[in-house]
Write an enzyme that holds these catalytic residues in place. Structure first.
Site, PDB file in Angstrom:
ATOM      1  CG  HIS A 284      44.797 100.814 -97.206  1.00 57.69           C
ATOM      2  ND1 HIS A 284      45.254  99.600 -98.608  1.00 57.69           N
ATOM      3  CD2 HIS A 284      46.328 100.566 -97.210  1.00 57.69           C
ATOM      4  CE1 HIS A 284      46.572  99.424 -99.294  1.00 57.69           C
ATOM      5  NE2 HIS A 284      47.241 100.294 -97.581  1.00 57.69           N
TER       6      HIS A 284
ATOM      7  CE  LYS B 131      57.355 100.451-103.172  1.00 63.14           C
ATOM      8  NZ  LYS B 131      56.083 100.758-102.456  1.00 63.14           N
TER       9      LYS B 131
ATOM     10  NE  ARG C 150      51.045  97.746 -92.160  1.00 60.05           N
ATOM     11  CZ  ARG C 150      51.325  97.713 -93.148  1.00 60.05           C
ATOM     12  NH1 ARG C 150      50.830  96.827 -93.777  1.00 60.05           N
ATOM     13  NH2 ARG C 150      52.593  98.470 -94.004  1.00 60.05           N
TER      14      ARG C 150
ATOM     15  CB  SER D  99      49.379  95.961-100.905  1.00 58.37           C
ATOM     16  OG  SER D  99      47.513  97.183-100.226  1.00 58.37           O
TER      17      SER D  99
END
Ligand code: ADP
Length: 175
Positions: A17, A41, A90, A128
């Site tokens: 990040h 979440k 990514r 993460s």
């Protein structure tokens, strides 16, 4: 002025990040990092904790500010008066979801463009969730996140204390 918004969960912020933040901050006049407050979440860190860690991580970058938001990203972008939403890519696995989100946001807010920055090779594997998983099993996360973030993660996962790791080793040696 071009104002960009980098939204995400950042639970917690990683070197991946931070790399995107530094690169985006060089391209745009201002960059707001928006921490998503998602009630669905159950994050490891509260929104306030995630904002604080990002503030510390980005303290040296003058045109970056940290904020939090809830609800529709397209609406948040409108309220924040940004022209660009930044997302990191990514691998091809990110692409399908990101493309759909970018197109949806464009429909909901035609004024905002999504710009993708490809992950730097050294962080392309990093997320993460990987950091949380490695930490949960006691692995070394020092290469994934800044030291102060690593300490916060261990404190969260092992409230008896960060130093517990070193002390454990000492105790092991004594046995
Ligand atoms: P989200 O829950 O929205 O995916 P994240 O905090 O995981 O939020 O990520 C925010 C953004 O940062 C996403 O666009 C994600 O693809 C990108 N990102 C996450 N990790 C990396 C990394 N290692 N390199 C580049 N971009 C990344």
């Amino acid at each position: 002025m071009s104002n960009a918004l980098y939204p995400g969960s950042f639970d917690p912020v990683t070197y991946g990040h931070i790399d995107i933040i530094k690169r985006a901050a060089r391209i745009f006049d201002t960059l707001t990092v928006g921490v998503l407050n998602n009630n669905v979440k159950s994050p490891l860190f509260s929104v306030e904790e995630r904002v604080k860690m990002l503030q510390t991580a980005c303290a040296g970058i003058p045109n970056v500010s940290i904020s939090s938001w809830q609800g529709l990203l397209a609406e948040y972008a409108r309220q924040a008066e940004v022209d660009v939403i930044i997302r990191g890519l990514r691998a091809v696995t990110d692409f399908e979801y990101e493309l759909q989100m970018a197109q949806t946001n464009k429909k909901l807010n035609p004024k905002v463009e999504t710009v993708f920055l490809t992950a730097s090779l050294e962080y392309a594997y990093l997320s993460s969730s990987v950091v949380r998983e490695v930490a949960a099993f006691g692995g070394d996360i020092g290469i994934f996140v800044p030291d102060f973030v690593a300490r916060e993660i261990y404190l969260k996962l092992r409230p008896e204390g960060v130093s517990g790791r070193a002390e454990d080793k000492d105790t092991d040696n004594e046995q």
